[in-house]
Design an enzyme around this catalytic site. Structure first.
Site, PDB file in Angstrom:
ATOM      1  N   ASP A   1       0.150  -0.252 -52.704  1.00  0.00           N
ATOM      2  CA  ASP A   1      -1.235  -0.321 -52.217  1.00  0.00           C
ATOM      3  C   ASP A   1      -1.530  -1.768 -51.857  1.00  0.00           C
ATOM      4  OD1 ASP A   1      -3.998   0.412 -51.806  1.00  0.00           O
ATOM      5  OD2 ASP A   1      -4.449  -0.523 -53.730  1.00  0.00           O
ATOM      6  N   SER A   2      -2.677  -1.966 -51.209  1.00  0.00           N
ATOM      7  CA  SER A   2      -3.114  -3.320 -50.879  1.00  0.00           C
ATOM      8  C   SER A   2      -3.494  -4.113 -52.130  1.00  0.00           C
ATOM      9  CB  SER A   2      -4.318  -3.246 -49.947  1.00  0.00           C
ATOM     10  OG  SER A   2      -5.331  -2.456 -50.537  1.00  0.00           O
TER      11      SER A   2
ATOM     12  N   CYS B   1      -2.392   4.043 -50.446  1.00  0.00           N
ATOM     13  CA  CYS B   1      -3.490   3.299 -49.824  1.00  0.00           C
ATOM     14  C   CYS B   1      -3.885   4.073 -48.575  1.00  0.00           C
ATOM     15  CB  CYS B   1      -2.983   1.902 -49.457  1.00  0.00           C
ATOM     16  SG  CYS B   1      -4.131   0.919 -48.479  1.00  0.00           S
TER      17      CYS B   1
ATOM     18  N   GLU C   1     -14.351  -3.181 -57.809  1.00  0.00           N
ATOM     19  CA  GLU C   1     -13.537  -4.257 -58.401  1.00  0.00           C
ATOM     20  C   GLU C   1     -14.360  -5.130 -59.344  1.00  0.00           C
ATOM     21  OE1 GLU C   1     -10.641  -6.127 -55.975  1.00  0.00           O
ATOM     22  OE2 GLU C   1      -9.878  -4.187 -55.304  1.00  0.00           O
TER      23      GLU C   1
ATOM     24  N   CYS D   1     -10.610   6.565 -49.735  1.00  0.00           N
ATOM     25  CA  CYS D   1     -10.204   5.192 -50.050  1.00  0.00           C
ATOM     26  C   CYS D   1      -9.886   5.197 -51.539  1.00  0.00           C
ATOM     27  CB  CYS D   1     -11.349   4.228 -49.738  1.00  0.00           C
ATOM     28  SG  CYS D   1     -11.077   2.563 -50.357  1.00  0.00           S
TER      29      CYS D   1
ATOM     30  N   HIS E   1     -10.378   3.362 -54.008  1.00  0.00           N
ATOM     31  CA  HIS E   1     -11.354   2.954 -55.016  1.00  0.00           C
ATOM     32  C   HIS E   1     -12.455   3.996 -55.261  1.00  0.00           C
ATOM     33  CE1 HIS E   1      -9.474  -0.830 -54.031  1.00  0.00           C
ATOM     34  NE2 HIS E   1     -10.181  -1.496 -54.914  1.00  0.00           N
TER      35      HIS E   1
HETATM   36  N1  DGL Z   1      -6.567   0.547 -50.789  1.00  0.00           N
HETATM   37  C1  DGL Z   1      -7.466   0.501 -49.656  1.00  0.00           C
HETATM   38  C2  DGL Z   1      -7.626   1.922 -49.082  1.00  0.00           C
HETATM   39  O1  DGL Z   1      -7.424   2.910 -49.748  1.00  0.00           O
HETATM   40  C3  DGL Z   1      -8.812  -0.076 -50.038  1.00  0.00           C
HETATM   41  C4  DGL Z   1      -8.788  -1.571 -50.266  1.00  0.00           C
HETATM   42  C5  DGL Z   1      -8.461  -2.371 -49.032  1.00  0.00           C
HETATM   43  O2  DGL Z   1      -9.285  -2.451 -48.094  1.00  0.00           O
HETATM   44  O3  DGL Z   1      -7.365  -2.904 -48.981  1.00  0.00           O
HETATM   45  O4  DGL Z   1      -7.949   2.073 -47.935  1.00  0.00           O
END
Ligand code: DGL
Length: 271
Positions: free
Chosen positions: A13-14, A76, A155, A187, A189
């Protein structure tokens, strides 16, 4: 074959968000070992271009391949939306993303064919959920909304907070006019604030958590490919990040069912 089935699954993931996907995999596939990479130095991906997200994803996949992973989970939504095809071309092991399983569940759960999608700016702009949903049923109406403030709120740990309620109310205000009966938390989160989102849209709207659906699809995929862990070796979870180890551990401990022991910082640009 024995060695291969007990190889870990690469999950990336990011940043920390993909831990909601890792958590579902741990719950639904307790015998599987994981190597998790969170690109904490380069987060967020949600406002970046396709070229950049593809380049970052390519480097991460190169890194995961050095860990001899047997499959890759793109945990992600943004990387799934922008880089999935490129990643599949890069490797010859199974790749699973979070968007397709989420879209499939949304299509099968809607009754009135009005589906809402929440995601990052890049995910919404890519139109990927519409693409999958219309492939399943061209009659479906899709209403999408980018919610860039949700990621920092989560976060910051503001999961049940007046500020979060206020922002959720603002973002979802228009969507309520479309009489959606299904809403995809598109997303990583967003499942962490599903309580606030659920209260805002009301109990008649079904919330779809792509993380949960992804773990379910992963299980099917591994079974189909004869890659389910044989259960003779110990399950291991290894975590790698590109920066901010302590913040990562604190977040992970609040999300995962187990304490995070091994977290290593790597230079992802070197891959
Ligand atoms: N993990 C990213 C997503 O699910 C969210 C956080 C980001 O913007 O990197 O799209």
């Amino acid at each position: 074959m024995g060695e291969k089935v007990n190889a870990p699954i690469g999950v990336f993931d990011s940043g920390v968000g993909g831990l909601t996907v890792a958590r579902e995999i741990m719950r639904q596939l307790p015998g599987e070992s994981l190597v998790y990479f969170g690109d904490t130095a380069r987060v967020p991906y949600g406002s970046k271009s396709k070229n950049t997200v593809c380049k970052y994803s390519r480097q991460i996949v190169n890194f995961l391949l050095t860990k001899d992973v047997k499959a890759i989970v793109i945990a992600c939504n943004t990387a799934s939306a922008l880089a999935r095809e490129e990643i599949q071309r890069q490797v010859n092991i199974p790749v699973i993303d979070v968007v397709e399983p989420g879209a499939r569940m949304a299509a099968s759960s809607t009754k009135n064919l009005n589906i809402g999608i929440l995601g990052t700016e890049s995910t919404v702009k890519s139109g990927i959920y519409e693409k999958y949903l219309h492939r399943i049923n061209p009659e479906i109406t899709v209403v999408s909304k980018a919610c860039p403030l949700f990621v920092p709120l989560v976060e910051e740990g503001l999961l049940e907070d007046r500020v979060t309620e206020d922002i959720v109310g603002r973002y979802l205000h228009e969507m309520k006019e479309y009489e959606i009966d299904t809403l995809v938390l598109g997303c990583t989160h967003y499942p962490l604030i599903r309580g606030v989102i659920g209260r805002e849209v009301g109990k008649d709207v079904k919330l779809v958590n792509p993380a949960y659906e992804t773990a379910k699809s992963l299980k099917e995929l591994l079974r189909e490919k004869d890659l389910l862990a044989a259960g003779e070796s110990e399950t291991r979870y290894d975590y790698y990040v590109s920066d901010g180890e302590e913040k990562f551990i604190a977040f992970a401990d609040s999300v995962l069912p187990c304490h995070v022991k091994n977290t290593t910082v790597i230079d992802i640009e070197a891959y």
